[in-house]
Design a protein around this motif. Sequence first.
Motif, short mmCIF file in Angstrom:
data_model
loop_
_atom_site.label_atom_id
_atom_site.label_comp_id
_atom_site.label_asym_id
_atom_site.label_seq_id
_atom_site.Cartn_x
_atom_site.Cartn_y
_atom_site.Cartn_z
N MET A 178 0.84 -1.19 0.00
CA MET A 178 0.00 0.00 0.00
C MET A 178 0.88 1.25 0.00
O MET A 178 1.83 1.35 0.76
N GLU A 179 0.54 2.18 -0.88
CA GLU A 179 1.33 3.41 -1.01
C GLU A 179 0.93 4.42 0.06
O GLU A 179 -0.25 4.62 0.33
N GLU A 180 1.92 5.04 0.67
CA GLU A 180 1.66 6.04 1.71
C GLU A 180 1.28 7.38 1.08
O GLU A 180 1.74 7.70 -0.02
N PRO A 181 0.45 8.18 1.77
CA PRO A 181 0.13 9.51 1.23
C PRO A 181 1.36 10.40 1.22
O PRO A 181 2.29 10.18 1.99
N PRO A 182 1.38 11.41 0.35
CA PRO A 182 2.54 12.31 0.30
C PRO A 182 2.70 13.06 1.62
O PRO A 182 1.72 13.37 2.30
N ARG A 183 3.94 13.35 1.98
CA ARG A 183 4.22 14.09 3.21
C ARG A 183 3.99 15.60 3.02
O ARG A 183 3.64 16.29 3.95
N GLU A 184 4.21 16.07 1.83
CA GLU A 184 4.00 17.48 1.50
C GLU A 184 2.68 17.62 0.76
O GLU A 184 2.28 16.70 0.05
N PRO A 185 2.01 18.78 0.88
CA PRO A 185 0.77 18.96 0.12
C PRO A 185 1.03 18.83 -1.38
O PRO A 185 2.02 19.33 -1.89
N SER A 186 0.15 18.10 -2.06
CA SER A 186 0.33 17.90 -3.49
C SER A 186 -0.53 18.84 -4.33
O SER A 186 -0.33 18.94 -5.53
N ASP A 187 -1.49 19.51 -3.69
CA ASP A 187 -2.31 20.48 -4.41
C ASP A 187 -1.55 21.77 -4.59
O ASP A 187 -0.80 22.18 -3.71
N LYS A 188 -1.76 22.40 -5.73
CA LYS A 188 -1.14 23.70 -5.98
C LYS A 188 -1.79 24.73 -5.06
O LYS A 188 -3.01 24.87 -5.03
N THR A 189 -0.99 25.40 -4.26
CA THR A 189 -1.53 26.41 -3.37
C THR A 189 -1.47 27.78 -4.03
O THR A 189 -0.53 28.08 -4.76
N PRO A 190 -2.48 28.62 -3.81
CA PRO A 190 -2.48 29.94 -4.42
C PRO A 190 -1.32 30.80 -3.93
O PRO A 190 -0.84 30.63 -2.81
N SER A 191 -0.89 31.70 -4.78
CA SER A 191 0.18 32.63 -4.42
C SER A 191 -0.33 33.65 -3.41
O SER A 191 -1.50 34.02 -3.42
N THR A 192 0.56 34.08 -2.54
CA THR A 192 0.27 35.21 -1.67
C THR A 192 1.32 36.27 -1.97
O THR A 192 2.32 36.01 -2.62
N GLY A 193 1.08 37.47 -1.51
CA GLY A 193 1.97 38.57 -1.85
C GLY A 193 1.47 39.28 -3.09
O GLY A 193 0.30 39.18 -3.45
N TRP A 194 2.35 39.99 -3.76
CA TRP A 194 1.97 40.76 -4.95
C TRP A 194 1.88 39.85 -6.17
O TRP A 194 2.79 39.07 -6.44
N VAL A 195 0.77 39.97 -6.90
CA VAL A 195 0.53 39.19 -8.12
C VAL A 195 0.04 40.16 -9.20
O VAL A 195 -0.82 40.99 -8.94
N ALA A 196 0.61 40.05 -10.40
CA ALA A 196 0.21 40.90 -11.51
C ALA A 196 -0.68 40.12 -12.46
O ALA A 196 -0.51 38.91 -12.64
N GLY A 197 -1.65 40.82 -13.08
CA GLY A 197 -2.52 40.16 -14.03
C GLY A 197 -3.56 41.10 -14.60
O GLY A 197 -3.47 42.32 -14.46
N MET A 198 -4.58 40.50 -15.24
CA MET A 198 -5.65 41.26 -15.88
C MET A 198 -6.96 41.05 -15.13
O MET A 198 -7.31 39.91 -14.80
N VAL A 199 -7.68 42.13 -14.90
CA VAL A 199 -8.96 42.08 -14.21
C VAL A 199 -10.00 41.50 -15.16
O VAL A 199 -10.19 42.01 -16.26
N THR A 200 -10.68 40.42 -14.73
CA THR A 200 -11.73 39.81 -15.54
C THR A 200 -13.12 40.18 -15.04
O THR A 200 -14.08 40.15 -15.80
N VAL A 201 -13.22 40.52 -13.76
CA VAL A 201 -14.47 41.00 -13.16
C VAL A 201 -14.11 42.24 -12.35
O VAL A 201 -13.40 42.15 -11.35
N GLY A 202 -14.56 43.40 -12.82
CA GLY A 202 -14.23 44.66 -12.16
C GLY A 202 -15.39 45.21 -11.36
O GLY A 202 -16.34 44.51 -11.05
#
Length: 85
Positions: free
Chosen positions: A1-25
């Motif tokens: 039986m395979e053990e679950p990963p020790r580190e989170p495997s889901d991509k976690t959202p970025s925190t801090g400053w993020v640049a991008g385009m507003v889709t809902v203003g």
Amino acid sequence: MEEPPREPSDKTPSTGWVAGMVTVGGSGPCYGLIADDGERYALYSAGGLELEQGSRVRVLLEPTMVRIYCGPGSLMAMTDAEQIR
């Protein structure tokens, strides 16, 4: 039986400053953003920031404890925003 990963495997959202385009203003409290790396964010801010759909911005993101639906994407709190010229 395979053990679950020790580190989170889901991509976690970025925190801090993020640049991008507003889709809902507007004046909030919910906004939409597609970051330059392609990540989609559903943003919440009680600060009454005015963001124009289609504009390029830099936003300061933090995890949020508020559980509301602000659209598709990772729900984050937006604590500040700056227009990119």
